[in-house]
Design a protein around this motif. Structure first.
Motif, PDB file in Angstrom:
ATOM      1  N   VAL A   1       0.860  -1.186   0.000  1.00  0.00           N
ATOM      2  CA  VAL A   1       0.000   0.000   0.000  1.00  0.00           C
ATOM      3  C   VAL A   1       0.896   1.236   0.000  1.00  0.00           C
ATOM      4  O   VAL A   1       1.724   1.425   0.897  1.00  0.00           O
ATOM      5  CB  VAL A   1      -0.941   0.023   1.227  1.00  0.00           C
ATOM      6  N   SER A   2       0.738   2.065  -1.022  1.00  0.00           N
ATOM      7  CA  SER A   2       1.546   3.275  -1.084  1.00  0.00           C
ATOM      8  C   SER A   2       1.181   4.200   0.067  1.00  0.00           C
ATOM      9  O   SER A   2       0.039   4.232   0.519  1.00  0.00           O
ATOM     10  CB  SER A   2       1.340   3.983  -2.428  1.00  0.00           C
TER      11      SER A   2
ATOM     12  N   GLU B   1       9.777   0.398 -11.600  1.00  0.00           N
ATOM     13  CA  GLU B   1      10.063  -0.963 -11.182  1.00  0.00           C
ATOM     14  C   GLU B   1       9.240  -1.944 -12.010  1.00  0.00           C
ATOM     15  O   GLU B   1       8.180  -1.609 -12.514  1.00  0.00           O
ATOM     16  CB  GLU B   1       9.717  -1.159  -9.710  1.00  0.00           C
ATOM     17  N   ASP B   2       9.734  -3.169 -12.112  1.00  0.00           N
ATOM     18  CA  ASP B   2       8.983  -4.235 -12.750  1.00  0.00           C
ATOM     19  C   ASP B   2       7.816  -4.583 -11.828  1.00  0.00           C
ATOM     20  O   ASP B   2       8.014  -5.141 -10.751  1.00  0.00           O
ATOM     21  CB  ASP B   2       9.894  -5.436 -12.968  1.00  0.00           C
TER      22      ASP B   2
ATOM     23  N   ARG C   1       4.802  -7.217  -7.316  1.00  0.00           N
ATOM     24  CA  ARG C   1       3.596  -7.914  -6.825  1.00  0.00           C
ATOM     25  C   ARG C   1       3.954  -9.240  -6.158  1.00  0.00           C
ATOM     26  O   ARG C   1       3.402  -9.600  -5.122  1.00  0.00           O
ATOM     27  CB  ARG C   1       2.612  -8.142  -7.964  1.00  0.00           C
ATOM     28  N   GLU C   2       4.878  -9.986  -6.764  1.00  0.00           N
ATOM     29  CA  GLU C   2       5.306 -11.263  -6.191  1.00  0.00           C
ATOM     30  C   GLU C   2       5.986 -11.046  -4.840  1.00  0.00           C
ATOM     31  O   GLU C   2       5.761 -11.805  -3.897  1.00  0.00           O
ATOM     32  CB  GLU C   2       6.248 -11.984  -7.148  1.00  0.00           C
ATOM     33  N   GLU C   3       6.809 -10.020  -4.749  1.00  0.00           N
ATOM     34  CA  GLU C   3       7.489  -9.719  -3.491  1.00  0.00           C
ATOM     35  C   GLU C   3       6.479  -9.344  -2.402  1.00  0.00           C
ATOM     36  O   GLU C   3       6.567  -9.808  -1.276  1.00  0.00           O
ATOM     37  CB  GLU C   3       8.473  -8.570  -3.713  1.00  0.00           C
TER      38      GLU C   3
END
Length: 112
Positions: free
Chosen positions: A39-40, A72-73, A78-80
């Motif tokens: 969450v930003s 960023e990728d 998302r995976e992280e």
């Protein structure tokens, strides 16, 4: 430390700096907020002797700030984020606090 003052935070805002989505929240000395992984969040303004303390789970990935630049990728990110464990206890109320149940329910709903 004896802090006073407060800040207006933007939570869950889109990736670019001029976005107006998400929510804005006023916080003051003594307040506690828990921001789930991914969450930003940023301070929009502050007054007085405003300070904050950021605490991250021991196994969480290293904190970084990308300033919503989108460089960023996103799939890797998302995976992280998905790999960050749900806390074992509520950081404010301890083992019987509501955070873990709330977080687990939100996680289940997001996977539907």
């Amino acid at each position: 430390m004896n802090a006073t003052g407060g800040s207006r935070l933007a939570l869950g805002r889109e990736r670019h700096e001029t976005a107006t989505g998400g929510v804005e929240v006023d916080v003051k000395a003594g307040d506690v907020i828990v921001v789930p992984a991914g969450v930003s969040h940023r301070s929009l303004s502050a007054y007085g002797d405003y300070r904050y303390i950021g605490v991250y789970p021991e196994a969480a990935p290293k904190w970084r700030n990308n300033y919503c630049r989108g460089n960023e990728d996103m799939e890797t990110l998302r995976e992280e984020i998905a790999g960050v464990d749900i806390p074992q206890h509520d950081p404010v109320y301890g083992l019987d606090g509501p955070l873990v149940d709330i977080w687990n329910e939100a996680s289940r709903q997001n996977k539907l």
